[in-house]
Design an enzyme around this catalytic site. Structure first.
Site, PDB file in Angstrom:
ATOM      1  CG  ASP A   1      49.201  45.071  37.965  1.00 30.59           C
ATOM      2  OD1 ASP A   1      49.653  43.979  37.575  1.00 30.59           O
ATOM      3  OD2 ASP A   1      49.422  46.148  37.379  1.00 30.59           O
TER       4      ASP A   1
ATOM      5  CB  SER B   1      38.164  44.587  43.526  1.00 30.83           C
ATOM      6  OG  SER B   1      39.015  45.141  42.540  1.00 30.83           O
TER       7      SER B   1
ATOM      8  CG  HIS C   1      45.525  38.043  33.874  1.00 32.16           C
ATOM      9  ND1 HIS C   1      45.675  38.024  32.509  1.00 32.16           N
ATOM     10  CD2 HIS C   1      45.287  39.350  34.201  1.00 32.16           C
ATOM     11  CE1 HIS C   1      45.541  39.252  32.026  1.00 32.16           C
ATOM     12  NE2 HIS C   1      45.309  40.072  33.039  1.00 32.16           N
TER      13      HIS C   1
END
Length: 301
Positions: free
Chosen positions: A117, A260, A173
């Protein structure tokens, strides 16, 4: 002082929206005052501060911050695998897992998906990155990778940048299936990746602590996956088994508390980024995406 409003494109609606600014008072202090700039530089170059903040966020007493945070940033609590009352600390909530159905993975072996995301910028040609680097902050692939041979392989390639805000889901991911190598740690500073800070210094990508993993993919070639830590996010946790086969959309790891960044590098003529992402990036606008959405398709001659 430049505007503290930061605009992005909501991919699901196509609307241009204003991103909520976390810690706006602190950001203003760090940017506008001489003392603030000095304090900011000290904090970012001293990992002790991030360790202290990280330990504090793991205390049970920080549970009280979860509900106000969820309400302020309109986080969908129903997506979390566990109810809010189950989290033992704010950091426990921050690194939460989501229900599988909350982030469906775009199918098709020819599709590369968004790894996290966040707010995305894509560069079909890495050479174009310098066009986005404002205030004379030049981008260096060699500095980012600290590997001249690897950098030369991607000099004509493509790049995607995903910036995760503190209110985002903070597990990352795999964007493609393949064999994932062993992450290589490059120690560095912990400068903020807040959008206003990045406007001042894009070189933080090559100065911050980061980990680099190479994924050998049949469809997309050798994909370089880089996690970049930031202020309060010195900890990058890998949860996959190095050297193993990984599926598209499988969890790779997570960031501890803070903002991040994830960077993906592709070899030349390996990926065609989705048109909407390319269009918005060319305008200097990030596109806010969810993990598992289409990032681009396999290049076919």
């Amino acid at each position: 002082m430049e505007s503290q409003e930061f605009l992005y494109v909501n991919r699901e609606t196509g609307a241009v929206e204003k991103e909520p600014v976390c810690c706006s008072f602190a950001i203003k202090f760090f940017l506008e005052t001489r003392l603030g700039r000095g304090v900011y530089s000290f904090l970012c170059k001293n990992s002790l501060f991030s360790r202290i903040v990280g330990r504090f966020q793991r205390l049970r007493m920080t549970r009280r911050f979860i509900r106000p945070f969820v309400e302020k940033y309109r986080i969908c609590e129903d997506e979390a695998l566990r109810p809010l009352c189950d989290f033992t600390s704010f950091n426990d909530f921050f690194i939460r897992k989501l229900k599988p159905e909350a982030r469906p993975i775009c199918g098709g072996s020819e599709i590369c998906v968004t790894p996290a995301d966040g707010a995305y910028l894509v560069f079909p040609s890495i050479k174009d990155v310098s066009l986005f680097s404002v205030k004379n902050q030049l981008f260096s692939l060699n500095s980012l990778l600290e590997d001249q041979q690897l950098a030369s392989e991607y000099a004509e390639g493509s790049m995607a940048i995903a910036r995760l805000a503190p209110f985002d889901y903070h597990r990352f991911h795999f964007p493609v299936e393949g064999i994932a190598g062993t992450p290589r740690l490059i120690n560095g500073y912990l400068f903020s990746v807040h959008p206003l800070m990045l406007k001042r210094n894009l070189k933080v990508f090559a100065e911050n602590k980061r980990e680099i993993t190479v994924i050998e993919s049949k469809e997309f070639g050798k994909v370089v996956y880089i996690e970049i830590g930031a202020l309060n996010v010195g900890s990058i946790h890998q949860t996959f088994a190095p050297g193993s086969y990984v599926g598209k959309g499988a969890e790779k790891g997570f960031f501890a508390f803070g903002g991040s960044t994830v960077v993906l590098l592709f070899e030349p003529q390996r990926i065609i980024f989705d048109a909407d992402l390319v269009h918005h990036s060319a305008q200097g606008l990030e596109t806010r995406c969810r993990m598992g959405q289409s990032l681009g398709k396999r290049f076919s001659s």
